[in-house]
Write a protein that holds these residues in place. Sequence first.
Motif: not given
Length: 387
Positions: A53-60, A81-82
């Motif tokens: 899972c990426d950290i910086k994402m839109p919506k959530m 994932i950062s």
Amino acid sequence: MAKILIIEDEASIRRVLSKIIAEENSEYKVFDAEDGVQGLEKVKNEDFDLILCDIKMPKMDGVEVLEAVKKIKPEIPVVMISGHGDLETAINTMRLGAFDYISKPPDLNRLLNTVRNALEKKSLLVENKILKKKISKNHQIIGESEPIQKIKQMIDKVAPTDARVLITGENGTGKELVAHQLHDNSDRASALLIEVNCAAIPSELIESELFGHVKGAFTSAVKDKPGKFELADKGTIFLDEIGDMSLSAQAKVLRALQESVITRVGAEKDIKVDVRVVAATNKDLKKEIAEGRFREDLYHRLAVIIIKVPALNDRREDIPLLIEHFVSKITQDQGSVKKVFSPQAIEMLKAYDWTGNIRELRNVVERLLILGGNEVSEQDVLMFASK
């Protein structure tokens, strides 16, 4: 087949990660989601073995996804994932229960090692849950004698804490049952209980077994391998027969207890671990300390709570209950007809000198069930239970 979900808003990174993981192992089936909302919806509707899972994402963002996953399906390992600027956030996610984090752009070897280790731990968690259902009865502490009542009361008090426990007693008294009860009644019960028999592992391999190793650390180290402390993270490690552990391994265990970190053999990077340690021994550790075979500082770290398991000869009143328990278990396991022990046979067995303790009693009961009559008699005991 392991099902892996990649939650990442950048399509190019999703494609690269999917390709790398799918090519690594044909048993990996990779799914993806373009944002946290879509990813969480897939988690609710499917059973995944691992989430990247990426950290910086839109919506959530990834932190919210991690918190939600840990609430609805806490057994799924989540690797964050950062970007380089997100390092502090990534470290914080570890405190929230993330299995690990990987910086962008991902290092291929680190990514695949992390995937393998996370899937191995997930597999152990699932296996552990299945085994718990099957063998929970095997870990019952049978008996109503005063010494056993005191042990049960001690377990009730100590299990909910993270206090380290040293279990002492002769061979065959059931020290491992106490360890299982401490774990099963603790807040760590949903995680793994990892057992290590220190006496059964050669001294030259004990450090690798406990702390893991990296590829090339020694001749047979053909790939990275997590150690028992890593696998027990968030759970309990049971160090059975710790009095047989080498002094060099004792030093590393002491460091793990003092600093909550371990280092794989051949590696330089420290790994944080959150592990409750329960140890057991049939030796007099104070005598071992005096003779230079056991570290005094390690003893004091382990012996926060000491539980002494009594010999069977000191709790003879429990023998009828133990016989009944073993008869039920053995006949069920073997699919044989359940037999009754005559009162005279039970009294004779109560009078025996049980140098092998409960383990010896179980063996005798099994022998009598096989060789004795439809009702196990006094004569059967005289013929088949003699030493």
